[in-house]
Design a protein around this motif. Sequence first.
Motif, PDB file in Angstrom:
ATOM      1  N   LEU A 275       0.439  -0.993  -0.243  1.00 51.23           N
ATOM      2  CA  LEU A 275       0.156  -0.057   0.189  1.00 51.23           C
ATOM      3  C   LEU A 275       0.624   1.313   0.440  1.00 51.23           C
ATOM      4  O   LEU A 275       0.290   2.675  -0.369  1.00 51.23           O
ATOM      5  CB  LEU A 275      -0.852   0.013   0.936  1.00 51.23           C
ATOM      6  CG  LEU A 275      -1.871   0.810   1.333  1.00 51.23           C
ATOM      7  CD1 LEU A 275      -2.752   1.255  -0.029  1.00 51.23           C
ATOM      8  CD2 LEU A 275      -3.024   1.146   2.183  1.00 51.23           C
ATOM      9  N   ALA A 276       1.253   1.240   0.568  1.00 49.15           N
ATOM     10  CA  ALA A 276       2.430   2.336   0.536  1.00 49.15           C
ATOM     11  C   ALA A 276       3.531   2.599  -1.117  1.00 49.15           C
ATOM     12  O   ALA A 276       3.362   3.649  -1.120  1.00 49.15           O
ATOM     13  CB  ALA A 276       3.912   2.067   1.861  1.00 49.15           C
ATOM     14  N   ILE A 325      -4.621   2.750   5.308  1.00 46.77           N
ATOM     15  CA  ILE A 325      -5.819   2.495   4.998  1.00 46.77           C
ATOM     16  C   ILE A 325      -6.030   4.313   5.261  1.00 46.77           C
ATOM     17  O   ILE A 325      -6.757   4.220   3.798  1.00 46.77           O
ATOM     18  CB  ILE A 325      -7.001   1.055   5.244  1.00 46.77           C
ATOM     19  CG1 ILE A 325      -6.164   0.137   5.157  1.00 46.77           C
ATOM     20  CG2 ILE A 325      -7.746   1.395   5.021  1.00 46.77           C
ATOM     21  CD1 ILE A 325      -6.269  -1.496   5.311  1.00 46.77           C
ATOM     22  N   ALA A 326      -6.916   4.258   6.339  1.00 46.73           N
ATOM     23  CA  ALA A 326      -7.256   5.759   6.767  1.00 46.73           C
ATOM     24  C   ALA A 326      -6.845   7.103   5.921  1.00 46.73           C
ATOM     25  O   ALA A 326      -7.209   7.581   5.241  1.00 46.73           O
ATOM     26  CB  ALA A 326      -7.289   6.311   8.160  1.00 46.73           C
ATOM     27  N   ALA A 327      -5.436   6.664   5.722  1.00 41.74           N
ATOM     28  CA  ALA A 327      -4.461   7.745   4.888  1.00 41.74           C
ATOM     29  C   ALA A 327      -5.006   7.874   3.819  1.00 41.74           C
ATOM     30  O   ALA A 327      -4.343   8.384   3.126  1.00 41.74           O
ATOM     31  CB  ALA A 327      -3.034   7.838   5.672  1.00 41.74           C
ATOM     32  N   ALA A 328      -5.077   6.564   3.257  1.00 37.44           N
ATOM     33  CA  ALA A 328      -4.595   6.890   1.857  1.00 37.44           C
ATOM     34  C   ALA A 328      -6.392   6.584   1.109  1.00 37.44           C
ATOM     35  O   ALA A 328      -6.376   7.138  -0.442  1.00 37.44           O
ATOM     36  CB  ALA A 328      -5.173   4.576   1.252  1.00 37.44           C
ATOM     37  N   PRO A 358     -13.821  12.585   9.574  1.00 37.93           N
ATOM     38  CA  PRO A 358     -12.771  13.472   8.071  1.00 37.93           C
ATOM     39  C   PRO A 358     -11.380  12.652   8.407  1.00 37.93           C
ATOM     40  O   PRO A 358     -11.002  12.611   9.469  1.00 37.93           O
ATOM     41  CB  PRO A 358     -12.672  14.542   8.805  1.00 37.93           C
ATOM     42  CG  PRO A 358     -13.628  15.101   9.855  1.00 37.93           C
ATOM     43  CD  PRO A 358     -14.292  13.725  10.305  1.00 37.93           C
ATOM     44  N   ARG A 359     -11.178  12.408   7.183  1.00 37.66           N
ATOM     45  CA  ARG A 359      -9.234  12.217   6.804  1.00 37.66           C
ATOM     46  C   ARG A 359      -8.249  12.771   7.306  1.00 37.66           C
ATOM     47  O   ARG A 359      -8.384  13.905   6.906  1.00 37.66           O
ATOM     48  CB  ARG A 359      -9.700  10.952   5.987  1.00 37.66           C
ATOM     49  CG  ARG A 359     -10.227  10.059   5.418  1.00 37.66           C
ATOM     50  CD  ARG A 359     -10.098   9.627   3.582  1.00 37.66           C
ATOM     51  NE  ARG A 359     -10.986   8.324   3.292  1.00 37.66           N
ATOM     52  CZ  ARG A 359     -12.138   8.781   2.719  1.00 37.66           C
ATOM     53  NH1 ARG A 359     -12.360  10.242   2.133  1.00 37.66           N
ATOM     54  NH2 ARG A 359     -12.653   7.782   2.557  1.00 37.66           N
TER      55      ARG A 359
END
Length: 370
Positions: A275-276, A325-328, A358-359
């Motif tokens: 993911l990174a 995942i939240a940051a993505a 909110p992300r």
Amino acid sequence: MRRVKSVSQHVASYERHRPTYEAFSLKLKELLNSILDANKLKVHSIESRAKTIESFQEKVTRSGKVYNNPLSELHDLCGCRIITYYADEVGKVADILKAEFSVIEEELGHQVSELDVDRFGYLSVHYVIKVGGNRVGLPEWRAFESMCAEVQIRTIIQHAWSAISHFIQYKQETAVPSHIQRRLYRIAGLFELADEEFLGIRDQKAALKASAAKAIAEGRKGIPLSSSSISEAIKAWSERDAALSAAVDAGFQLLKDQEDIDSNSDNYVGYIYSLATRLNINTVDDLLLIVNKVDLSLLETVFSINKDKVNWMVSENFIFYMLLIAAAGDAVDVEYLSKNGISAEIAKLILRGLRMKPRSRRRGTKAGSE
């Protein structure tokens, strides 16, 4: 004049005593597992068995050998086989055996150093042992005080060779046609090479991990992402304790069994790396910066919408992955997550929870503020 027992009498005698040999083999397997665990030596498997009636009869009727009392003369009526992951662990297991049991026989002939260059025989270390020391006086071992057991130690690769060569029924090399011998020599060499290469890869991986740990401990977090650097970065993650505490408060249960933790963590390191890479994150520093911007309260939100209130058993790496995942944001969806370590059902819950918050909010701040 002493009467010599017939083969049928020997077989009948073994048949009567076989349940004791079977019990000994199972108890010995349990003990070996405990001893290796206590020495923090993880092996692939431990097998145990008592010789079958048919195998016993075949052995006592072989030509060229006469047994007066095969139950005391044969040392392989009961046995265990310890299968290690790496070649250097064979010697470690052997040392433990010598320390914990009375060694009656030691057979080292089935080793690379003992084989002629033109031989492809299977590799293994064999011991004949008896329960000794203080253990033999314990009530649960008293019934096995006079019994011997054969213990074989070999690697997975060596075991594979033994199993395959046995299956094709070429136990004696003299019985193998020359053109097949050559093919077997080549395969045997590959098996030996595989053992050496796996050992080298393990050591190289450990060196990379140690190097990453040293760099992170020294504050050099600009190092490239790899499975080793990610693993060490999470251990030294400044928000680690806060994130784990938030996860527990939300209702998640952290894995406690070390074997489960290791397996789970290793898997999620790979998913974190994938993911990174998808997010064009290339260094440990950048990875930590983006994860640290995520509001930990999303963990409570994700868990709260779990209608069945199932207590998820998770590792710290899973928590870190969920924050990434939240940051993505929109860069991931259910399809992506279901192919990268998270079931479709759980992926839907996580993504639904993220939409409710909110992300990329910083901890302790209001939405839209820094």
